[in-house]
Write an enzyme that holds these catalytic residues in place. Structure first.
Site, PDB file in Angstrom:
ATOM      1  N   MET A 199      58.237  -6.572 -15.483  1.00 33.01           N
ATOM      2  CA  MET A 199      58.450  -7.403 -15.235  1.00 33.01           C
ATOM      3  C   MET A 199      59.197  -6.307 -13.612  1.00 33.01           C
ATOM      4  SD  MET A 199      59.451 -11.536 -16.155  1.00 33.01           S
ATOM      5  CE  MET A 199      58.650 -11.977 -17.000  1.00 33.01           C
ATOM      6  N   ASP A 202      48.565 -17.555 -21.246  1.00 34.28           N
ATOM      7  CA  ASP A 202      50.032 -17.610 -20.972  1.00 34.28           C
ATOM      8  C   ASP A 202      50.458 -18.497 -20.410  1.00 34.28           C
ATOM      9  OD1 ASP A 202      52.071 -16.696 -20.841  1.00 34.28           O
ATOM     10  OD2 ASP A 202      51.542 -14.824 -19.935  1.00 34.28           O
ATOM     11  N   ASP A 262      56.280  -9.156 -21.325  1.00 29.20           N
ATOM     12  CA  ASP A 262      56.145  -9.597 -20.851  1.00 29.20           C
ATOM     13  C   ASP A 262      57.003  -8.379 -19.689  1.00 29.20           C
ATOM     14  OD1 ASP A 262      54.356 -11.636 -20.539  1.00 29.20           O
ATOM     15  OD2 ASP A 262      56.563 -11.853 -22.056  1.00 29.20           O
ATOM     16  N   GLY A 304      53.186 -21.641 -20.633  1.00 26.62           N
ATOM     17  CA  GLY A 304      53.837 -23.626 -21.018  1.00 26.62           C
ATOM     18  C   GLY A 304      52.996 -23.922 -22.121  1.00 26.62           C
ATOM     19  N   HIS A 339      53.708 -10.553 -27.928  1.00 26.86           N
ATOM     20  CA  HIS A 339      52.742 -10.199 -26.213  1.00 26.86           C
ATOM     21  C   HIS A 339      54.388  -9.985 -25.710  1.00 26.86           C
ATOM     22  CE1 HIS A 339      50.732 -12.194 -22.430  1.00 26.86           C
ATOM     23  NE2 HIS A 339      52.580 -12.135 -22.105  1.00 26.86           N
ATOM     24  N   MET A 350      53.498  -6.982 -15.040  1.00 24.17           N
ATOM     25  CA  MET A 350      53.628  -7.928 -13.676  1.00 24.17           C
ATOM     26  C   MET A 350      54.478  -7.055 -12.964  1.00 24.17           C
ATOM     27  SD  MET A 350      54.716 -11.970 -15.491  1.00 24.17           S
ATOM     28  CE  MET A 350      55.063 -10.906 -17.332  1.00 24.17           C
ATOM     29  N   GLY A 373      56.389 -14.971 -13.895  1.00 26.01           N
ATOM     30  CA  GLY A 373      58.429 -14.638 -13.630  1.00 26.01           C
ATOM     31  C   GLY A 373      58.819 -14.772 -14.614  1.00 26.01           C
ATOM     32  N   SER A 406      55.954 -14.759 -27.224  1.00 25.29           N
ATOM     33  CA  SER A 406      56.177 -13.733 -26.067  1.00 25.29           C
ATOM     34  C   SER A 406      57.690 -13.330 -26.233  1.00 25.29           C
ATOM     35  CB  SER A 406      56.101 -14.660 -24.753  1.00 25.29           C
ATOM     36  OG  SER A 406      57.375 -13.641 -23.788  1.00 25.29           O
ATOM     37  N   MET A 447      46.050 -17.475 -16.395  1.00 27.60           N
ATOM     38  CA  MET A 447      47.836 -16.972 -16.158  1.00 27.60           C
ATOM     39  C   MET A 447      47.523 -19.187 -15.995  1.00 27.60           C
ATOM     40  SD  MET A 447      50.113 -15.069 -16.419  1.00 27.60           S
ATOM     41  CE  MET A 447      51.546 -16.354 -16.383  1.00 27.60           C
ATOM     42  N   HIS A 497      51.394  -7.762 -21.110  1.00 27.06           N
ATOM     43  CA  HIS A 497      51.307  -7.809 -19.677  1.00 27.06           C
ATOM     44  C   HIS A 497      52.483  -7.503 -18.562  1.00 27.06           C
ATOM     45  CE1 HIS A 497      51.564 -12.101 -17.553  1.00 27.06           C
ATOM     46  NE2 HIS A 497      50.640 -11.728 -16.798  1.00 27.06           N
ATOM     47  N   SER A 511      58.975 -19.797 -25.189  1.00 24.64           N
ATOM     48  CA  SER A 511      59.842 -20.849 -25.177  1.00 24.64           C
ATOM     49  C   SER A 511      59.410 -21.496 -26.298  1.00 24.64           C
ATOM     50  CB  SER A 511      60.411 -21.871 -23.440  1.00 24.64           C
ATOM     51  OG  SER A 511      59.117 -22.484 -23.707  1.00 24.64           O
TER      52      SER A 511
HETATM   53  C1  DX5 Z   1      55.131 -15.421 -17.921  1.00 22.66           C
HETATM   54  C2  DX5 Z   1      55.136 -15.040 -18.960  1.00 22.66           C
HETATM   55  C3  DX5 Z   1      54.794 -15.303 -20.126  1.00 22.66           C
HETATM   56  C4  DX5 Z   1      56.024 -16.157 -20.439  1.00 22.66           C
HETATM   57  C5  DX5 Z   1      55.844 -17.587 -21.488  1.00 22.66           C
HETATM   58  O1  DX5 Z   1      55.635 -14.670 -16.580  1.00 22.66           O
HETATM   59  O2  DX5 Z   1      53.608 -13.910 -18.594  1.00 22.66           O
HETATM   60  O3  DX5 Z   1      54.208 -15.119 -20.822  1.00 22.66           O
HETATM   61  O4  DX5 Z   1      56.823 -15.910 -21.622  1.00 22.66           O
HETATM   62  O5  DX5 Z   1      56.970 -18.680 -20.953  1.00 22.66           O
HETATM   63  P1  DX5 Z   1      56.928 -19.592 -22.145  1.00 22.66           P
HETATM   64  O6  DX5 Z   1      55.842 -20.065 -23.077  1.00 22.66           O
HETATM   65  O7  DX5 Z   1      57.890 -20.275 -22.187  1.00 22.66           O
HETATM   66  O8  DX5 Z   1      56.287 -20.475 -20.886  1.00 22.66           O
HETATM   67 ZN    ZN Z   2      53.244 -13.256 -20.558  1.00 22.35          ZN
END
Ligand code: DX5
Ligand code: ZN
Length: 217
Positions: free
Chosen positions: A38, A176, A36, A178, A34, A69, A143, A9, A138, A67, A199
């Site tokens: 938002m 997705d 994201d 952590g 990926h 959101m 977020g 991501s 998730m 994805h 991350s």
């Molecule tokens: C969170 C996103 C994830 C996020 C994952 O809302 O959907 O895709 O970027 O980030 P890490 O891998 O750092 O948890």
């Molecule tokens: Zn995501």
């Protein structure tokens, strides 16, 4: 040997230097990218949308896994197809007419996914899972990147796997939030087909190695 699909991501990457980011991704063993999206409503954060994805599309041929959101994602399905998205995932929690949304995503030529927040039970997908290409579980509250993995996710992956088998669904399971080198093998063993990570990859000294660590444990 079967390995998970790795979907970095870009949420934790350097938005000022996307050419460098995609050069790394293109050289890497990442399978998908990926994205994201938002809106500051469904989730507290705001990220990026169609114009950014359109520009990024020129930098890679890897699968674009968006994805969403956002509230009322059904308003933008055609737009995401036009900017080059391959796999489009909407959140279960945003939908009144999920079946109609999934039909539309598939009709215009994308793979269709449904994402579940940590509190949303897997069995709510019972009557639609056979229509899906992907179930996104998730493992953090959506977020932000950089949050702690929720352990209850393993149980949900097992439940999703059981539901998919029981309904003859072809849906893949994506996890997705952590995801890192400590939980990747356990997630894969539980039934995850696709691992998303932001991350862990982009804060690593060697992102190419981080991607390899997720794919080969
Ligand atoms: C969170 C996103 C994830 C996020 C994952 O809302 O959907 O895709 O970027 O980030 P890490 O891998 O750092 O948890
Ligand atoms: Zn995501």
């Amino acid at each position: 040997m079967k390995t998970p699909i790795i979907a970095p991501s870009i949420l934790s990457a350097d938005f000022a230097d996307m050419e460098k980011v995609f050069k790394m991704l293109n050289e890497s063993e990442a399978d998908w990218v990926h994205l994201d999206v938002m809106d500051g409503n469904f989730v507290p954060n705001i990220s990026f949308g169609m114009p950014v994805i359109k520009s990024l599309r020129k930098l890679t041929t890897k699968v674009f896994d968006a994805h969403l959101m956002i509230e009322k994602p059904e308003r933008y399905i055609h737009n995401f197809k036009l900017v080059g998205v391959d796999v489009l995932t909407v959140h279960y929690e945003t939908q009144t007419h999920l079946n109609r949304t999934i039909d539309l995503i598939k009709k215009i030529g994308m793979k269709a996914g449904v994402a579940l927040n940590p509190h949303t039970p897997v069995n709510l997908l019972k009557d639609i899972v056979s229509e899906l290409d992907l179930v996104l579980i998730m493992s953090v509250n959506p977020g932000y990147s950089g949050q702690k993995f929720i352990e209850h996710t393993y149980k949900k992956i097992t439940e999703a796997k059981d539901l998919i088998l029981a309904t003859n669904s072809k849906a893949m399971i994506e996890v997705d939030g952590g995801v890192n080198n400590n939980n990747a093998s356990k997630l894969f063993a539980a039934g995850a087909d696709i691992l998303v990570a932001a991350s862990y990859i982009f804060n690593h000294d060697n992102p190419l190695q981080a991607i390899r660590n997720l794919k080969y444990f």
